[in-house]
Write an enzyme that holds these catalytic residues in place. Structure first.
Site, short mmCIF file in Angstrom:
data_model
loop_
_atom_site.label_atom_id
_atom_site.label_comp_id
_atom_site.label_asym_id
_atom_site.label_seq_id
_atom_site.Cartn_x
_atom_site.Cartn_y
_atom_site.Cartn_z
N CYS A 116 4.50 30.44 -33.74
CA CYS A 116 4.20 29.69 -34.97
C CYS A 116 2.69 29.62 -35.20
O CYS A 116 2.07 30.63 -35.47
CB CYS A 116 4.86 28.31 -34.90
SG CYS A 116 5.05 27.55 -36.51
N HIS B 64 10.72 29.35 -33.17
CA HIS B 64 10.36 28.58 -31.97
C HIS B 64 11.37 28.78 -30.85
O HIS B 64 12.35 28.03 -30.75
CB HIS B 64 10.30 27.09 -32.31
CG HIS B 64 9.11 26.69 -33.11
ND1 HIS B 64 7.92 26.32 -32.52
CD2 HIS B 64 8.93 26.58 -34.44
CE1 HIS B 64 7.05 26.00 -33.47
NE2 HIS B 64 7.62 26.14 -34.65
N GLU C 135 11.07 27.93 -27.81
CA GLU C 135 11.09 26.76 -26.90
C GLU C 135 12.01 25.66 -27.42
O GLU C 135 12.37 24.75 -26.69
CB GLU C 135 9.67 26.25 -26.67
CG GLU C 135 9.10 25.35 -27.76
CD GLU C 135 8.58 26.10 -28.99
OE1 GLU C 135 8.84 27.32 -29.10
OE2 GLU C 135 7.96 25.45 -29.86
#
Lengths: 234, 733
Positions: A86, A203, A205
């Protein structure tokens, strides 16, 4: 394996990446403050998401001039794995480690959602745990994720197989309807020619534990670990 | 001239005389301004304080009730939740983006001031009719402002509510709630000062923005309100993010004795509150305050509401270490004054004494008004409305119309603009459950949050409406499997000097208090926003409830969507037929009247307890409470979100299908479960003395509701899903 998470003022996914590397992937992980200029003893770097320096000039623009960046660029030259997520991707673009630029989303609004991503290559240090053309469910959250590059650059990215992730439908088709932000060729993530620097807007994560609805993202981090065990730091 | 000045600042003639009596002389311009902001409704609660005393504020779960920057409740394992909701209505009417953004900034500061890491944002929004282009612009601006600020901070915006009604046309309501997580031994309170303690100011430089914002918030909106634009502050979320990280680092290292954010009434309020709690005095030199512009007067500096500033009282000897931490984050901290023993608030401009007032006069000295409420004429008229006189309305068309109503339709257009996943804790995301559920890392626990208020019900019957708001919030948490713990509220009303508005306040607060007591969800923090009126209308009374709950095991959480073909659908609670105040009446019959459904607090407690046990034992696959739109909308939403249709059969009730389908009566929920668990659920319902009705089963691609052999509704799932899912996005295109 020792991961470093580079923290800029305004980073806000640093703790999320730390959590995944430490408590889910069970790796050695440390934060690297942006004022540091030495990152010799790390095996891989993560540039996390957020709004570095408020993204006040242009996303990632100010961060690309912060004190840590020469060391990050040097780390890349030496072949060290770097993943920018990002805002981290935006910083890698601004720093010239990856080609292209980001525009505002086509909708002109911030978009938070979960999208389908197609894995276009599995012979990289970031995707070796996936199968070819696998479709992942990964969250996005950005206002400027509309990836842009000129035709010449696009052709080079295609020829060198640098387009790692593309927005697609549930069956893996890259249609205009499922392109959330207007990115050229549905591009969600790219890799440099050498194959050690990767940037992506989604993302991973945020989808590395089943309790969050998907753990499709974890294999990106596990791929780096697998690669390291396989070939070692070159 | 003098009169003009203090009246413009918001003081009445009597209040100004009171100030003269306190000081024994005429106050100067600066002093008058300080009294005006501190004695505004926004800071002093002068109209609402006697009413707020009705709220229950204690319970074994409460660590900190009202009176601090935010309330604190125990969630076990040595951890606590810190939370509060606050309004930013008037600024948003003038400048929607900055108004909403700074509203978020302000509530976040209240939370980390207590030493807590902010982990979630919610909001409660009210706008006028979306047909109006100006309303769409306000709506768009407010949502973008909340997103712009909250997303940058990296605090997920996980829940909220949006409601539209013409009464909010010129006066939108924008309430923001923040929840923080803290280890109980790290809770920081506003003050712990000794004489000689220094006052440090850190964060943004002080400018001329937001001067007299608190006063502005305490008057009716008029055409000249646009000229109040300098009273609207401008936000810098990046600065706030730095402040969060730096201030939490100070608390971790135990470097501060006290911390106070600068919100309404700026330095005046934060300094006064720092000193008043111990009967101490304070002196401050305005020339030490870093300023954004040249030539600012002491008045402007003391009243500025520039955002992203904090007042720090260092532990003695820790000043240097504090400066180091701030330096790491690129922040300047300066000493602007110190705590004294004389009980006076002295403002110096260098050597010159620019003003001095007794600290306590500013805070505890604020006048309190007990007013006389009066029942408005519309109340009895509306109550007496004869629902039986309604013309027939096609049920299927009614359901489609409700699914497309902005008050019911999916709010995805809104929450898609909020980062609701950052911090990787959000386990029930917006739109998927009756509340937001977050896990707490390194524990098995989860926490759940919701904001609720059915304003039309409060308008029609403030007492019952107030109860309903609390009941719905608690039921929403229970539907997710979370035990309701405590609440915060934001009381949005019109001008309290009008007897009918005061009557609304009295009754709504009494209703909320009674429900909060019965459900054991004490009020631990809150905010009052009055004078929500404009030329065109006074807003519906809107006492918003923000409630938090806890799940011992977050893996037991429950969502609203149907899960599997063949699952049994059960209505828990009574089959009810009251249509008063419903969205159905408003949308299909253009009627806002009728008797508001009577809440039964005992029944509400029973259904909450039963839902909790159902979730804890894993006996149900989905739970969704019955609220706006009634049973039919509840069923449709569970189906749409689950991607599965249903076939249901209403209990035979002669000619009452529309009432049964669209009544919004409380204490009810629709659950789905595997057939083999039906007996256990029935047994449990009898134990909780709750009626239940098997409505039918999950499956197929159609939404079918029959009554005996007679098909009332037969809708295609895709069509229903499209109507419900896209209505808002279409309007906002």
């Amino acid at each position: 394996m020792k991961f470093g998470i580079v923290v800029f003022p305004g980073s806000n996914c640093d703790a999320d990446c730390y959590h995944v590397m430490k408590h889910v992937a069970h790796q050695n992980v440390e934060y690297i403050w942006h004022k540091q200029d030495d990152i010799k003893d790390f095996d891989a770097l993560i540039l996390p998401g957020g709004f570095s320096y408020g993204d006040y000039l242009r996303t990632g623009a100010i961060a690309s001039f912060s004190p840590i960046m020469p060391a990050v660029i040097d780390f890349a030259r030496r072949g060290g794995p770097i993943i920018g997520i990002c805002n981290g991707f935006q910083i890698l673009l601004e720093a010239g480690l990856l080609p292209g630029a980001m525009l505002r989303n086509r909708s002109l609004t911030f978009i938070c959602d979960t999208v389908n991503l197609r894995v276009n290559r599995t012979d990289t240090m970031f995707t070796n745990q996936y199968v070819q053309d696998q479709v992942l469910q990964v969250p996005i959250a950005h206002g400027e994720g509309n990836y842009y590059c000129d035709n010449e650059t696009l052709k080079r990215l295609q020829d060198k197989q640098q387009i790692l992730f593309t927005y697609c439908d549930a069956d893996g088709r890259e249609t205009a309807e499922v392109n959330p932000n207007g990115s050229v060729s549905n591009i969600a993530g790219i890799i440099n020619e050498r194959g050690n620097v990767m940037g992506m807007m989604p993302h991973p994560e945020r989808c590395s534990e089943p309790i969050l609805g998907s753990n499709d993202g974890l294999d990106i981090f596990l791929s780096i670990i697998e690669w390291r065990q396989g070939v070692g730091m070159r | 001239m003098k009169q003009l000045t203090y009246r413009q600042m918001g003081l009445s003639d009597e209040e100004f005389q009171q100030v003269e009596t306190i000081l024994g002389r005429e106050p100067n311009y600066l002093e008058t301004g300080m009294f005006a902001v501190m004695w505004s409704e926004h800071c002093g609660y002068k109209n609402s304080r006697p009413l707020l005393k009705m709220f229950p504020t204690e319970g074994s779960q409460v660590i900190q009730g009202p009176g601090e920057n935010a309330g604190v409740v125990n969630i076990g394992d040595g951890q606590a939740l810190v939370f509060k909701i606050e309004s930013h209505n008037h600024p948003c009417a003038i400048e929607p983006y900055q108004g909403a953004a700074t509203g978020v900034g302000g509530i976040v500061r209240d939370i980390f001031t207590m030493g807590a890491r902010p982990i979630a944002l919610l909001n409660s929004l009210r706008f006028g009719d979306l047909e109006d282009a100006r309303v769409r612009q306000l709506f768009r601006g407010v949502v973008a402002g909340i997103a712009g600020y909250g997303n940058c901070l990296g605090i997920p915006t996980v829940g909220g509510e949006v409601y539209f009604h013409p009464s909010y046309q010129d006066n939108p309501l924008v309430n923001a709630m923040c929840v923080g997580l803290v280890d109980q031994d790290e809770i920081a309170l506003a003050v712990a000062n000794e004489v000689g303690s220094l006052l440090m100011l850190v964060g943004a430089k002080t400018g001329r923005d937001g001067i007299h914002g608190a006063t502005f918030a305490s008057e009716e909106l008029s055409e000249s309100s646009a000229e109040r634009r300098p009273a609207v502050q401008v936000g810098d979320p990046f600065m706030e993010k730095l402040l969060i990280e730096a201030c939490l680092e100070l608390i971790k290292e135990d470097l501060v004795a006290g911390m106070q954010d600068l919100g309404a009434a700026g330095l005046t309020s934060s300094i006064a509150e720092t000193a008043s709690k111990k009967g101490l005095g304070v002196m401050v030199d305005v020339l030490k305050v870093p300023r954004r512009e040249e030539g600012m007067t002491p008045y402007e500096i003391m009243l500025s509401e520039s955002q992203e500033r904090m007042l720090i009282v260092p532990r003695p000897g820790k000043e240097a270490r504090i400066a180091e931490v701030f330096d790491k984050w690129g922040l300047d901290a300066v000493v602007i004054g110190k705590v004294t023993a004389d009980g006076m608030f002295k403002i110096y401009e260098g050597e010159i004494l620019a003003g001095e007032v007794p600290v306590e006069a500013l805070t505890d000295g604020c006048p309190v008004y007990v007013r006389q409420g009066e029942e408005p004429p519309h109340y009895k008229e509306a109550q007496a409305y004869d629902i039986d006189s309604l013309p027939r309305y096609d049920l299927q068309e009614a359901l489609l119309k409700l699914l497309a109503s902005p008050n019911i339709t999916s709010k995805k257009w809104v929450y898609r603009q909020y980062d609701y996943q950052v911090m990787t804790n959000t386990t029930v995301i917006p739109g998927h459950g009756d509340a937001a559920v977050l896990r707490i890392k390194n524990t098995l626990k989860g926490v759940a949050f919701t904001t609720d208020c059915s304003s039309r019900m409060v308008y029609l019957d403030p007492y019952r409406g107030g109860m309903l708001a609390v009941c719905e919030a608690a039921r929403n948490l229970a539907c997710c499997g979370a035990r309701p713990l405590a609440l915060t509220n934001c009381l949005n009303f019109g001008n309290p000097e009008k007897p009918d508005i005061y009557w609304q306040m009295q009754n709504a607060i009494q209703g909320m208090a009674d429900a909060a007591r019965a459900l054991n969800t004490p009020v631990v923090s809150g905010n009052v926003s009055l004078y929500n009126e404009s030329r065109s209308a006074q807003v519906f009374p809107t006492p918003v409830v923000g409630m938090v709950g806890v799940l011992d095991d977050v893996s037991k959480r429950c969502e609203m969507s149907f899960q599997n073909e063949g699952d049994i659908i059960v209505l828990l609670g009574r089959v009810r037929t009251e249509l008063g105040g419903s969205e159905y009446l408003a949308v299909c019959h253009q009627i806002e009247a009728g008797e508001v459904p009577q809440p039964d607090l005992h029944e509400e407690v029973q259904i909450i307890e039963m839902l909790l046990e159902l979730c804890a034992r894993g006996l149900i696959k989905s739970a969704h409470d019955i609220s706006e739109g009634g049973l039919a909308v509840t069923l449709a939403e569970s189906a749409i979100q689950g991607g599965l249709g249903f076939e249901t059969d209403l209990p035979a009730a002669a000619d009452q299908a529309s009432q049964i389908l669209f009544s919004e009566a409380p204490s009810r929920a629709v659950v789905s479960l595997a057939p083999e668990n039906l007996d256990a659920v029935k047994e449990m319902a009898s134990r909780y003395q709750l009626p239940w009705t098997v409505l039918g089963k999950v499956g197929g691609r159609r939404l079918v509701i029959s009554e005996g052999n007679h098909e009332l509704i037969d809708l295609d799932l895709e069509q229903a899903g499209h109507t419900w899912g896209e209505a808002l996005a279409c309007i906002m295109k």
